[in-house]
Write an enzyme that holds these catalytic residues in place. Structure first.
Site, PDB file in Angstrom:
ATOM      1  N   LYS A  34       0.844  -1.205   0.000  1.00  0.00           N
ATOM      2  CA  LYS A  34       0.000   0.000   0.000  1.00  0.00           C
ATOM      3  C   LYS A  34       0.880   1.255   0.000  1.00  0.00           C
ATOM      4  CE  LYS A  34      -0.226  -0.214   5.021  1.00  0.00           C
ATOM      5  NZ  LYS A  34      -1.017  -0.611   6.190  1.00  0.00           N
ATOM      6  N   TYR A 254      18.248  28.860   9.090  1.00  0.00           N
ATOM      7  CA  TYR A 254      17.111  29.602   9.642  1.00  0.00           C
ATOM      8  C   TYR A 254      17.143  29.591  11.165  1.00  0.00           C
ATOM      9  CZ  TYR A 254      14.963  29.716   5.017  1.00  0.00           C
ATOM     10  OH  TYR A 254      14.711  29.934   3.703  1.00  0.00           O
TER      11      TYR A 254
HETATM   12  C1  LIG Z   1      -0.241  -1.712   6.691  1.00  0.00           C
HETATM   13  C2  LIG Z   1      -0.861  -2.962   7.156  1.00  0.00           C
HETATM   14  C3  LIG Z   1      -0.077  -4.086   7.413  1.00  0.00           C
HETATM   15  C4  LIG Z   1       1.435  -4.060   7.360  1.00  0.00           C
HETATM   16  O1  LIG Z   1       1.916  -3.518   8.555  1.00  0.00           O
HETATM   17  P1  LIG Z   1       3.505  -3.371   8.811  1.00  0.00           P
HETATM   18  O2  LIG Z   1       3.588  -2.867  10.201  1.00  0.00           O
HETATM   19  O3  LIG Z   1       4.010  -2.400   7.806  1.00  0.00           O
HETATM   20  O4  LIG Z   1       4.055  -4.735   8.615  1.00  0.00           O
HETATM   21  C5  LIG Z   1      -0.724  -5.255   7.776  1.00  0.00           C
HETATM   22  N1  LIG Z   1      -2.071  -5.308   7.864  1.00  0.00           N
HETATM   23  C6  LIG Z   1      -2.859  -4.252   7.644  1.00  0.00           C
HETATM   24  C7  LIG Z   1      -4.325  -4.372   7.770  1.00  0.00           C
HETATM   25  C8  LIG Z   1      -2.284  -3.041   7.281  1.00  0.00           C
HETATM   26  O5  LIG Z   1      -3.060  -1.989   7.055  1.00  0.00           O
END
Ligand SMILES: *Cc1c(COP(=O)(O)O)cnc(C)c1O
Length: 366
Positions: A34, A254
């Protein structure tokens, strides 16, 4: 051209994925890609993993369709399911799998007539208190779905709130709730994110869902033998574009946050918050120059940041700079370490690398 580039090592991605599989040899591992594969480029990462991974996980249908357009044919799971009922014809056409976490999603699915039954992951809230059906209502939802003609394989899915912590008490509580439920329903399970894949074999189900570990970040509070074998996938590299000498007491950048405590040499690097480098980086945040550690001196600007290279004789205009990841001399600056200096986590740094930064892919050697 501006020297800032995100190098993506697709061999390292495959290596890390294989580590996830070795941690859980009885499970199938869904590669979570994702958010544009946590900033690494979803299509390129899916292509590199497609011969290894039985399925991919994404947050929404837009991400799934981008993968299909990129030629990915493996199953893709919508981890939050549909956001509106009119996605269902696309789910059906592109053979996507869906999570269901709310009654309206179940109603929409059961009111739909797909060409072929859809694999469904019934999401249960076992203690995260974010998405999912209450444990008490889950059996009734399961019964509605399990023999429905719209539904192919049905799995039980849940997400852990504290799998990364070394204190396992809340984790164990979630675990016990789920195992009891799975036993009552005789349901296959999908529970483990990266930390649970790495540290909690009891949570390994028919499927696991590793995400951040695939990109080489160690999600555990305390590293273990497996996490030490993770390899960084993204190396954010740039160069020194200017150098200057400062006298004792002179400020940099800055607000003059950093002041020279001695005669100092300051290097200006082409990378800033306009590229996604975190402006919360404090003085002392590590950076590699020619593969050697040095430290940020002064506030991060939009297009530039400044580093104290007083002790790095070789530093010159054009010297290689690594903001995180691997240097060409093999030195590694873990993104997790940079994240601690920015009071954040690797996830935000990796997903935060902006489109302005070109991704250069190092093809897998298979
Ligand atoms: C993003 C996500 C994962 C992966 O989690 P990580 O901590 O990056 O391994 C697993 N399950 C769901 C439902 C997620 O949204």
């Amino acid at each position: 051209m501006r020297p800032l580039v995100a190098h993506i090592d697709l061999d390292a991605l495959r290596h890390n994925y294989q580590l996830a599989c070795q941690c859980a040899p009885q499970s199938r591992s869904l590669a979570v890609i994702k958010a544009n594969a946590y900033g690494h480029g979803a299509v390129a990462c899916a292509q590199a993993l497609e011969s290894l991974a039985p399925a991919f996980g994404v947050a929404c249908i837009e991400e799934a369709l981008a993968l299909r357009e990129g030629g990915i044919t493996k199953p893709i799971v919508l981890l939050e399911g549909i956001f509106s009922a009119d996605e269902l014809p696309l789910v059906d056409r592109h053979q996507l799998w869906v999570a269901v976490h709310s009654a309206w999603q179940v109603d929409a699915l059961l009111a739909f007539s797909p060409q072929q039954p859809i694999p469904v992951w019934l999401k249960v809230d076992s203690g995260m208190h974010r998405l999912g059906f209450d444990v008490k209502e889950a059996p009734a939802v399961w019964q509605r779905l399990v023999n429905a003609p719209q539904v192919a394989a049905l799995h039980l899915m849940s997400h852990f709130a504290t799998a990364d912590a070394s204190d396992g008490r809340y984790f164990t509580q979630q675990m016990q709730v789920l195992q009891a439920l799975a036993k009552t329903l005789d349901a296959p399970l999908c529970l483990a994110n990266s930390p649970a894949t790495l540290a909690w074999p009891d949570a390994h189900g028919d499927w696991n869902r590793p995400g951040v570990m695939l990109y080489g970040s160690d999600p555990l509070e305390v590293a273990n033998d497996t996490t030490r074998q993770l390899r960084p996938v993204m190396s954010l590299r740039s160069e020194i574009i200017a150098l200057r000498e400062l006298s004792e007491g002179e400020p940099v950048g800055y607000g003059g946050r950093w002041r020279a405590k001695r005669r100092s040499r300051i290097a200006v690097i082409a990378a800033g918050y306009g590229d996604g480098y975190d402006r919360h980086a404090v003085d002392g945040t590590p950076v590699l120059v020619n593969g050697q550690r040095c430290a940020i001196a002064g506030k991060v600007s939009m297009d530039m940041l400044t580093v104290d290279v007083t002790d790095i004789q070789s530093a010159a205009i054009g010297s290689e700079v690594v903001l995180w990841g691997a240097a060409s001399n093999g030195a590694v600056l873990p993104v997790d370490e940079v994240a601690r200096y920015c009071d954040t986590i690797s996830y935000t740094l990796l997903t935060g690398v902006l489109p302005r930064v070109p991704r250069h892919y190092q093809a897998p050697t298979v």
